[in-house]
Design a protein around this motif. Structure first.
Motif, mmCIF file in Angstrom:
data_model
loop_
_atom_site.group_PDB
_atom_site.id
_atom_site.type_symbol
_atom_site.label_atom_id
_atom_site.label_comp_id
_atom_site.label_asym_id
_atom_site.label_seq_id
_atom_site.Cartn_x
_atom_site.Cartn_y
_atom_site.Cartn_z
ATOM 1 N N CYS A 170 2.858 -3.102 8.004
ATOM 2 C CA CYS A 170 2.860 -2.298 6.785
ATOM 3 C C CYS A 170 3.710 -3.001 5.737
ATOM 4 O O CYS A 170 4.751 -3.575 6.065
ATOM 5 C CB CYS A 170 3.430 -0.913 7.089
ATOM 6 N N VAL A 171 3.272 -2.954 4.502
ATOM 7 C CA VAL A 171 4.030 -3.492 3.375
ATOM 8 C C VAL A 171 4.363 -2.328 2.453
ATOM 9 O O VAL A 171 3.467 -1.577 2.050
ATOM 10 C CB VAL A 171 3.230 -4.570 2.608
ATOM 11 N N LEU A 172 5.659 -2.174 2.156
ATOM 12 C CA LEU A 172 6.114 -1.155 1.211
ATOM 13 C C LEU A 172 6.735 -1.859 0.014
ATOM 14 O O LEU A 172 7.418 -2.877 0.170
ATOM 15 C CB LEU A 172 7.131 -0.227 1.881
ATOM 16 N N ARG A 173 6.489 -1.311 -1.162
ATOM 17 C CA ARG A 173 7.006 -1.911 -2.389
ATOM 18 C C ARG A 173 8.367 -1.329 -2.731
ATOM 19 O O ARG A 173 8.629 -0.144 -2.493
ATOM 20 C CB ARG A 173 6.057 -1.653 -3.551
ATOM 21 N N GLU A 174 9.191 -2.164 -3.325
ATOM 22 C CA GLU A 174 10.505 -1.702 -3.779
ATOM 23 C C GLU A 174 10.326 -0.521 -4.731
ATOM 24 O O GLU A 174 9.483 -0.550 -5.627
ATOM 25 C CB GLU A 174 11.240 -2.832 -4.494
#
Length: 116
Positions: free
Chosen positions: A92-96
């Motif tokens: 999973c990639v989460l954005r700042e």
């Protein structure tokens, strides 16, 4: 554990230290968080580690993060965005700045890389 040399860690058995949540983050249940920093850049802008959370529901404001779930299951709802069901083997990639709600169904352990 931080290291200047190459190393390997068996994530499922790695020892973690308690990292208490801010009570304001807890929406339901009694989730507990623990973790271990495996490596951090000299300037603190890159962090790699292991993180675990027990069942419950919490809010968070995310960093720029890539993680892979090693064990457990959770639903992650991104405010104004998608909802993800994650489990073992999922990346999973989460954005700042993403504001999220994590509903943890089974104790979740992940390996992560954060870029600040």
């Amino acid at each position: 554990m931080t290291s200047m040399s190459s190393f390997a860690v068996h994530i499922p058995d790695a020892e973690l230290e308690a990292d208490p949540l801010d009570p304001a983050q807890i929406l339901a249940g009694t989730p507990e968080v623990s973790g271990a920093v495996l490596w951090e850049s000299e300037d603190g802008s890159q962090i790699r580690g292991i993180w675990q959370i027990t069942p419950g529901t919490v809010t968070d404001t995310e960093a720029n993060e890539l993680f892979v779930v090693v064990s457990g299951r959770a639903t992650i709802a991104v405010e104004g965005g998608d909802t993800f069901d994650v489990g073992p083997g999922d990346a999973c990639v989460l954005r700042e700045g993403d504001r999220t709600v994590w509903t943890v169904h089974e104790t979740l352990r992940k390996a992560y890389h954060i870029s600040l």
